[in-house]
Design an enzyme around this catalytic site. Sequence first.
Site, PDB file in Angstrom:
ATOM      1  N   GLU A 180      11.090  -1.367  -6.761  1.00 29.62           N
ATOM      2  CA  GLU A 180      11.722  -0.194  -7.389  1.00 29.62           C
ATOM      3  C   GLU A 180      11.035   0.187  -8.692  1.00 29.62           C
ATOM      4  O   GLU A 180      11.682   0.558  -9.660  1.00 29.62           O
ATOM      5  CB  GLU A 180      13.211  -0.475  -7.657  1.00 29.62           C
ATOM      6  CG  GLU A 180      13.999  -0.832  -6.433  1.00 29.62           C
ATOM      7  CD  GLU A 180      14.369   0.389  -5.626  1.00 29.62           C
ATOM      8  OE1 GLU A 180      14.182   1.494  -6.137  1.00 29.62           O
ATOM      9  OE2 GLU A 180      14.818   0.207  -4.485  1.00 29.62           O
ATOM     10  N   GLY A 181       9.714   0.067  -8.701  1.00 26.80           N
ATOM     11  CA  GLY A 181       8.942   0.363  -9.911  1.00 26.80           C
ATOM     12  C   GLY A 181       8.792  -0.899 -10.726  1.00 26.80           C
ATOM     13  O   GLY A 181       9.779  -1.495 -11.171  1.00 26.80           O
TER      14      GLY A 181
HETATM   15  C1  LIG Z   1      11.386  -8.416  -1.486  1.00 25.28           C
HETATM   16  C2  LIG Z   1      10.852  -7.014  -1.604  1.00 25.28           C
HETATM   17  C3  LIG Z   1      11.570  -5.960  -1.034  1.00 25.28           C
HETATM   18  C4  LIG Z   1      11.061  -4.661  -1.080  1.00 25.28           C
HETATM   19  N1  LIG Z   1      11.760  -3.652  -0.466  1.00 25.28           N
HETATM   20  C5  LIG Z   1      11.181  -2.426  -0.329  1.00 25.28           C
HETATM   21  C6  LIG Z   1      11.793  -1.405   0.474  1.00 25.28           C
HETATM   22  O1  LIG Z   1      12.905  -1.582   0.998  1.00 25.28           O
HETATM   23  N2  LIG Z   1      11.116  -0.230   0.655  1.00 25.28           N
HETATM   24  C7  LIG Z   1       9.893   0.011   0.090  1.00 25.28           C
HETATM   25  O2  LIG Z   1       9.340   1.100   0.305  1.00 25.28           O
HETATM   26  N3  LIG Z   1       9.302  -0.927  -0.698  1.00 25.28           N
HETATM   27  C8  LIG Z   1       9.906  -2.136  -0.911  1.00 25.28           C
HETATM   28  N4  LIG Z   1       9.294  -3.118  -1.668  1.00 25.28           N
HETATM   29  C9  LIG Z   1       7.954  -2.850  -2.213  1.00 25.28           C
HETATM   30  C10 LIG Z   1       7.950  -2.641  -3.713  1.00 25.28           C
HETATM   31  O3  LIG Z   1       8.554  -1.430  -4.045  1.00 25.28           O
HETATM   32  C11 LIG Z   1       6.495  -2.758  -4.198  1.00 25.28           C
HETATM   33  O4  LIG Z   1       6.160  -4.138  -4.105  1.00 25.28           O
HETATM   34  C12 LIG Z   1       6.294  -2.254  -5.609  1.00 25.28           C
HETATM   35  O5  LIG Z   1       6.360  -0.845  -5.640  1.00 25.28           O
HETATM   36  C13 LIG Z   1       4.954  -2.689  -6.220  1.00 25.28           C
HETATM   37  O6  LIG Z   1       3.913  -2.416  -5.344  1.00 25.28           O
HETATM   38  P1  LIG Z   1       2.838  -3.581  -4.973  1.00 25.28           P
HETATM   39  O7  LIG Z   1       3.594  -4.795  -4.602  1.00 25.28           O
HETATM   40  O8  LIG Z   1       1.903  -2.986  -4.004  1.00 25.28           O
HETATM   41  O9  LIG Z   1       2.109  -3.903  -6.343  1.00 25.28           O
HETATM   42  P2  LIG Z   1       0.880  -3.076  -6.977  1.00 25.28           P
HETATM   43  O10 LIG Z   1       1.209  -1.631  -7.030  1.00 25.28           O
HETATM   44  O11 LIG Z   1      -0.389  -3.498  -6.312  1.00 25.28           O
HETATM   45  O12 LIG Z   1       0.890  -3.649  -8.465  1.00 25.28           O
HETATM   46  C14 LIG Z   1       0.351  -4.925  -8.795  1.00 25.28           C
HETATM   47  C15 LIG Z   1       0.328  -5.056 -10.312  1.00 25.28           C
HETATM   48  O13 LIG Z   1      -0.469  -4.001 -10.868  1.00 25.28           O
HETATM   49  C16 LIG Z   1       0.288  -3.286 -11.830  1.00 25.28           C
HETATM   50  N5  LIG Z   1      -0.114  -1.886 -11.851  1.00 25.28           N
HETATM   51  C17 LIG Z   1      -0.324  -1.048 -10.799  1.00 25.28           C
HETATM   52  N6  LIG Z   1      -0.654   0.175 -11.230  1.00 25.28           N
HETATM   53  C18 LIG Z   1      -0.605   0.124 -12.595  1.00 25.28           C
HETATM   54  C19 LIG Z   1      -0.824   1.077 -13.638  1.00 25.28           C
HETATM   55  N7  LIG Z   1      -1.148   2.349 -13.381  1.00 25.28           N
HETATM   56  N8  LIG Z   1      -0.711   0.667 -14.909  1.00 25.28           N
HETATM   57  C20 LIG Z   1      -0.365  -0.604 -15.197  1.00 25.28           C
HETATM   58  N9  LIG Z   1      -0.124  -1.556 -14.268  1.00 25.28           N
HETATM   59  C21 LIG Z   1      -0.250  -1.177 -12.986  1.00 25.28           C
HETATM   60  C22 LIG Z   1       1.733  -3.453 -11.380  1.00 25.28           C
HETATM   61  O14 LIG Z   1       2.635  -3.200 -12.459  1.00 25.28           O
HETATM   62  C23 LIG Z   1       1.741  -4.911 -10.926  1.00 25.28           C
HETATM   63  O15 LIG Z   1       1.848  -5.745 -12.035  1.00 25.28           O
HETATM   64  C24 LIG Z   1       9.827  -4.404  -1.723  1.00 25.28           C
HETATM   65  C25 LIG Z   1       9.137  -5.468  -2.332  1.00 25.28           C
HETATM   66  C26 LIG Z   1       9.638  -6.749  -2.282  1.00 25.28           C
HETATM   67  C27 LIG Z   1       8.883  -7.874  -2.924  1.00 25.28           C
END
Ligand SMILES: Cc1cc2nc3c(=O)[nH]c(=O)nc-3n(C[C@H](O)[C@H](O)[C@H](O)COP(=O)(O)OP(=O)(O)OC[C@H]3O[C@@H](n4cnc5c(N)ncnc54)[C@H](O)[C@@H]3O)c2cc1C
Length: 388
Positions: free
Chosen positions: A367-368
């Site tokens: 959720e961000g």
């Molecule tokens: C248990 C679980 C349930 C979930 N449920 C859902 C769901 O129901 N539906 C759904 O759609 N998603 C779901 N998610 C996904 C979740 O929303 C994403 O994991 C989340 O948006 C982060 O994306 P990512 O994991 O790809 O991390 P990334 O986007 O790859 O980020 C990795 C790191 O890089 C940092 N980063 C990335 N871009 C920037 C920037 N511009 N500036 C600074 N830092 C940055 C991030 O803050 C983080 O620290 C779920 C995740 C989990 C773990």
Amino acid sequence: MTFRGVDYFAIDSLFSEQELLVRQTARRFAEERVVPLIRDCYREARFPCELIPELAQLGFLGANLEGYGCAGMSHVEYGLIMQELERADSGLRSFVSVQGALVMYPILTYGSEEQKQKWLPALQSGRAVGCFGLTEPDFGSNPAGMRTRAVKDGNGWVIDGEKTWITNGSVADVAVVWARTEAGIRGFVVERGTPGFATSDIHGKWSMRASVTSSLSLADCRVRDSDMLPGAQGLKAPLACLSQARYGIGWGVLGAAMDCYETARQYSLVRKQFDDRPIASHQLVQEKLAWMITEITKAQLLALHAGRLKDQGKIEPAHISMLKRNNVAIALECARLSRDLLGANGITDEYPIMRHLCNLETVKTYEGTDHIHALVIGEKVTGVAAYR
Ligand SMILES: Cc1cc2nc3c(=O)[nH]c(=O)nc-3n(C[C@H](O)[C@H](O)[C@H](O)COP(=O)(O)OP(=O)(O)OC[C@H]3O[C@@H](n4cnc5c(N)ncnc54)[C@H](O)[C@@H]3O)c2cc1C
């Protein structure tokens, strides 16, 4: 009931009788129905789906939505439900968040009358479960880059793509799937069993073990025109859904923080070290408890103010970013400090702390992420977007 909440600053005096009644109902449900089984669920990596009918009966599914059988509660009442559910486990609160804020809310807000009639009473009553497919393997924090595509074909659409990390994915009867079209990002209601739609669960999680997390695969998946959410146009539609869910998270994590704090406070009064004195008598221990109760109190006030603003229709996404970011961060720190105060006992599942700590690591990310919400706040105060 063993959990009596945390109220250092007479914050209860700011709630109406009705709000306190809703909280009491959710607290009793968590205490009597969730706490006795959640440790085993977590060990077994099992979501307690047997609780869904009761969650529905209590009006907790889509609680702050109006019509189609929804309870029409205020946003503060909804927040208090989230708090009490997450006191039991973040996985249970996640289920309720997804069902209400990420599936029922978009159908109610952007759906056709046919979609509302078909899905909202079923989702509210727990006869159907929903999931929200936004995240993709290569696009998490930046959903604008999504590769899932929907191409017009006769009187329907063909969707191709992959979604991952989807809560409730494999148990869902309906998925709200976001896809790129020629006219921008659109939302589709995809029913389980639609040819080309498949799910598979993600295993090996050390966090959110009592919650189902899945990948969704859409391969030549044909849906009807009437399965598109007519009112959802562009990325702002899924982002508005996320705002609803993040608001609930801002309250929910307070429950986890309170549980950790209260467990550590009680433990510190009975655990004795050095001259048969309770560890609560040591200054460094008190400093940690003082930090926790101060931060929990500030976070309670932030959540309540957010709720009152939301009830008046005055809340902005940047307010919700501050609420989510701050309250998750302090809840995580409370979990870490509480784990510390329990010493070796803090690492076992005899106590809820390590489970909350592991869950909150997910809550920090989904959720961000903490970073992304910092950038939302940064953009609000400077006028400069720094995401790229
Ligand atoms: C248990 C679980 C349930 C979930 N449920 C859902 C769901 O129901 N539906 C759904 O759609 N998603 C779901 N998610 C996904 C979740 O929303 C994403 O994991 C989340 O948006 C982060 O994306 P990512 O994991 O790809 O991390 P990334 O986007 O790859 O980020 C990795 C790191 O890089 C940092 N980063 C990335 N871009 C920037 C920037 N511009 N500036 C600074 N830092 C940055 C991030 O803050 C983080 O620290 C779920 C995740 C989990 C773990």
